[in-house]
Design a protein around this motif. Structure first.
Motif, PDB file in Angstrom:
ATOM      1  N   LEU A 207       6.772   2.859   5.999  1.00  0.00           N
ATOM      2  CA  LEU A 207       7.253   4.179   5.588  1.00  0.00           C
ATOM      3  C   LEU A 207       7.442   4.256   4.082  1.00  0.00           C
ATOM      4  CD1 LEU A 207       9.975   4.991   8.298  1.00  0.00           C
ATOM      5  CD2 LEU A 207       7.651   5.885   8.151  1.00  0.00           C
ATOM      6  N   ALA A 210       3.927   4.119   2.166  1.00  0.00           N
ATOM      7  CA  ALA A 210       2.781   4.877   2.686  1.00  0.00           C
ATOM      8  C   ALA A 210       2.242   5.901   1.694  1.00  0.00           C
ATOM      9  CB  ALA A 210       3.180   5.575   3.988  1.00  0.00           C
ATOM     10  N   ASP A 211       3.124   6.567   0.933  1.00  0.00           N
ATOM     11  CA  ASP A 211       2.651   7.645   0.065  1.00  0.00           C
ATOM     12  C   ASP A 211       1.740   7.134  -1.041  1.00  0.00           C
ATOM     13  OD1 ASP A 211       4.927   6.374  -1.022  1.00  0.00           O
ATOM     14  OD2 ASP A 211       5.310   8.063  -2.361  1.00  0.00           O
ATOM     15  N   LEU A 214      -1.543   6.300   0.640  1.00  0.00           N
ATOM     16  CA  LEU A 214      -2.173   7.509   1.165  1.00  0.00           C
ATOM     17  C   LEU A 214      -2.836   8.331   0.071  1.00  0.00           C
ATOM     18  CD1 LEU A 214      -2.666   9.416   3.568  1.00  0.00           C
ATOM     19  CD2 LEU A 214      -0.457  10.483   3.060  1.00  0.00           C
ATOM     20  N   ALA A 342       9.536   7.978  11.301  1.00  0.00           N
ATOM     21  CA  ALA A 342       8.117   7.937  10.917  1.00  0.00           C
ATOM     22  C   ALA A 342       7.429   9.261  11.214  1.00  0.00           C
ATOM     23  CB  ALA A 342       7.415   6.798  11.663  1.00  0.00           C
ATOM     24  N   THR A 346       5.827  11.521   8.263  1.00  0.00           N
ATOM     25  CA  THR A 346       4.397  11.833   8.346  1.00  0.00           C
ATOM     26  C   THR A 346       4.169  13.333   8.324  1.00  0.00           C
ATOM     27  OG1 THR A 346       4.006   9.818   9.630  1.00  0.00           O
ATOM     28  CG2 THR A 346       2.310  11.529   9.709  1.00  0.00           C
ATOM     29  N   THR A 347       4.961  14.054   9.100  1.00  0.00           N
ATOM     30  CA  THR A 347       4.825  15.514   9.146  1.00  0.00           C
ATOM     31  C   THR A 347       5.078  16.136   7.772  1.00  0.00           C
ATOM     32  OG1 THR A 347       5.551  15.550  11.454  1.00  0.00           O
ATOM     33  CG2 THR A 347       5.681  17.617  10.227  1.00  0.00           C
ATOM     34  N   THR A 349       4.890  14.727   4.798  1.00  0.00           N
ATOM     35  CA  THR A 349       3.880  14.327   3.818  1.00  0.00           C
ATOM     36  C   THR A 349       2.584  15.109   3.991  1.00  0.00           C
ATOM     37  OG1 THR A 349       4.814  12.092   3.752  1.00  0.00           O
ATOM     38  CG2 THR A 349       2.578  12.369   2.925  1.00  0.00           C
ATOM     39  N   LEU A 350       2.105  15.197   5.221  1.00  0.00           N
ATOM     40  CA  LEU A 350       0.827  15.874   5.459  1.00  0.00           C
ATOM     41  C   LEU A 350       0.926  17.376   5.221  1.00  0.00           C
ATOM     42  CD1 LEU A 350      -0.478  13.917   8.584  1.00  0.00           C
ATOM     43  CD2 LEU A 350      -1.103  13.633   6.174  1.00  0.00           C
TER      44      LEU A 350
END
Length: 443
Positions: A207, A210-211, A214, A342, A346-347, A349-350
Motif C-alpha cells: 500500500l 504502490a503509488d 503505479l 487496500a 485503490t479506489t 488512486t484510480l
C-alpha cells in the motif's frame, strides 16, 4: 530512523540531479519496489525470530531452531522475491535495472536474520549504527556509480553493496546461535506465525509504495512522473519514524511479562510527536528552500507537497497500527482491516488518476491513505490503552496548529527555518523527558 530518512532522501535528490527524468523515474519506482521487499523481509523473518531470541538464552536449542528456520526461509523467499520484483520491473525499465533489482532483492533477504537477532537482543544502538552505515554506503556507491555513467541500473547496485555491510558487521555472538536443524521446516506453528505476519506486512508495505510504482507503470509524462516520485518519497518521512518506533516496541511487547499499556503509550506518544511534526514541516516547506536542493525541472510538482504530506501521515499510521496488531497476535484483525484499506486506497488512486491525471492521483492517494489509516486504527482501537483516542485528537489539534504556524511563516524562508529549528528543540526536550519512563518500560 529520522536521520536515515534524511540521508536516504538526500541521496535520492542527488540522483534526481544526476539522472535524466526517465532514468530517475525508473530508479525511483525500482527503489520503491526494493523498499517493499525490505519491509516484507523484515516481517517474514525478523518479527517471529525476535520473539525467539528475546525469550530464550544464547546457545539454547530453541535459538538454534529459530535461526535455522530463519535462514532457510531467507534463502527461499529471497529467490521468489527476486523473481517477482524482476518481472514487475521489466514492465517499465531496461534490463540493467531489472538485473540490479533482482540482485538487491536477494541480498535484502539474506541480511534479515541479522536484524532479527539484534532486535531480539535489544541492541538498538548497534542497530542504529549499522542502519546508518548501510544507508550511507548505499548513497555513496549509488552516486559514485552514476557519476561513472552507469545510469539507473548502476545506481541500484548501491542497495546490494549497502546491505552487504550488514552481513559483514554481524556480531560474532550471533554466529554462535547458528546450527543445522533442517527438521524445523516441518514445524507447522512456525509456518503459521510467519505466514500471518508476512501476509499482513506484504499488504501494508505494498500500500505504502504502490503509488510510486503505479505512476511509472501508467507511463505518465517523464517530468511529472519523476517529480511526483521524488516528492512522494519525501512525504513518507513519517513512515520512517513509524518504522523506528515499532522496531523498538515489537520485541518489548513480545518479551516476557510486558507492560503492554505502558509500552504502547510510550510508543504512540513518540510516534505522534515526531510523525505529525515531520508532516507539518514537509507540507509547508517554502518553494525557495526546496529549490536549493530540488531539481528546477521538477518545480511544477511542488504544488503537490501539502497533499502528499497528508498521505504520508496516513501511511505512517497504517504502519504503526498494523505492527501493533501483529505484536499483540491480532493477525486476522490486521489482515481484514488491511484488505478493506487496500480497496479504499485503490479506489481513491484510480479515480484520482481518471479525473485529473497526476494531480488527481495525488489527491486520491491522500484520501485513500487517510481512509486506510482510519480503518486500521478502528481495528486496533479495542487493544489500545484507555484514553488513546483523546490523546490522538489532542495531538492532531496541535499538529494542525503547528502546520498553520509554519504555513504563515513560509512567506519568509528564514523565519520558517527558525521556526523549524525551534520545533526540533522542543521535540528533543519532550523526548528526553520521556527517557526515565521508557527505561522503566524496557526494564
Amino acid at each position: 530512523m529520522g536521520t536515515v530518512a534524511v540521508l536516504s532522501y538526500g541521496g535520492s535528490l542527488l540522483l534526481a540531479h544526476l539522472l535524466d527524468a526517465r532514468s530517475f523515474s525508473d530508479y525511483a519506482a525500482a527503489a520503491t519496489l526494493l523498499g517493499t521487499v525490505g519491509v516484507f523481509a523484515s516481517a517474514l523473518i525478523p518479527l517471529p525470530l525476535m520473539h525467539v531470541i528475546s525469550g530464550h538464552p544464547r546457545r539454547s536449542e530453541e535459538r538454534y531452531r529459530g535461526m535455522a528456520f530463519a535462514w532457510s526461509i531467507a534463502a527461499a523467499a529471497g529467490a521468489v522475491a527476486a523473481l517477482v520484483t524482476g518481472l514487475i520491473t521489466a514492465t517499465f525499465a531496461p534490463p540493467t535495472v531489472v538485473v540490479a533489482v533482482v540482485a538487491s532483492a536477494l541480498v535484502l533477504f539474506a541480511c534479515s536474520p541479522v536484524w532479527a537477532w539484534l532486535h531480539g537482543e535489544l541492541r538498538f544502538v548497534r542497530v542504529a549504527v549499522m542502519t546508518f552505515s548501510e544507508v550511507a554506503t548505499r548513497v555513496l556507491v549509488s552516486v559514485s556509480v552514476v557519476l561513472l555513467g552507469l545510469g539507473a541500473g548502476g545506481a541500484l547496485t548501491g542497495f546490494a553493496v549497502g546491505v552487504a555491510i550488514v552481513l559483514l558487521a554481524a556480531p560474532s555472538a550471533m554466529r554462535r546461535d547458528l546450527a543445522w536443524r533442517p527438521q524445523v521446516l516441518l514445524e507447522r506453528r512456525r509456518w503459521t506465525e510467519t505466514g500471518d505476519i508476512a501476509l499482513t506486512q506484504l499488504i501494508s508495505s505494498s500500500l505504502i509504495g504502490a503509488d510510486v510504482v503505479l505512476i511509472a507503470a501508467l507511463h505518465a509524462p517523464p517530468l511529472e512522473s519523476a517529480g511526483y516520485q521524488a516528492l512522494s518519497t519525501l512525504s513518507k518521512a513519517p513512515v520512517f519514524i513509524a518504522a523506528g518506533a515499532v522496531a523498538v516496541a515489537f520485541p518489548l511487547l513480545r518479551g516476557p511479562a510486558p507492560d503492554v499499556p505502558g509500552i504502547l503509550r510510550a510508543t504512540l506518544r513518540s510516534f505522534a510527536l515526531l510523525a505529525f511534526s515531520a508532516a507539518a514541516v514537509v507540507a509547508t516547506v517554502p518553494r525557495e528552500v526546496m529549490l536549493f536542493v530540488f531539481p528546477e525541472r521538477y518545480a511544477a510538482s511542488l504544488r503537490l507537497m501539502p497533499v502528499l504530506a497528508t498521505a504520508g501521515v496516513g501511511f505512517a499510521s497504517v504502519t504503526m497500527f498494523t505492527t501493533v496488531l501483529l505484536a499483540l497476535h491480532a493477525y486476522r484483525r490486521a489482515q481484514v482491516s488491511l484488505l478493506v484499506a487496500a480497496g479504499l486506497l485503490t479506489t481513491g488512486t484510480l479515480l484520482g488518476w481518471r479525473m485529473a491525471a497526476v494531480p488527481g492521483l495525488a489527491v486520491g492517494v491522500a484520501l485513500g491513505a487517510l481512509a486506510a489509516a482510519g480503518v486500521v486504527w478502528t481495528a486496533a482501537g479495542p487493544l489500545l490503552p484507555a484514553g488513546t483516542l483523546r490523546r490522538a485528537l489532542l495531538g492532531l489539534a496541535v499538529a494542525v496548529a503547528l502546520t498553520a504556524a509554519l504555513a504563515a511563516a513560509r512567506t519568509l524562508p528564514a523565519l520558517w527555518c527558525l521556526c523549524v529549528a525551534l520545533v526540533a528543540v522542543v521535540l528533543l526536550r519532550e523526548l528526553r523527558r520521556d527517557r526515565p519512563v521508557a527505561a522503566r518500560v524496557a526494564s
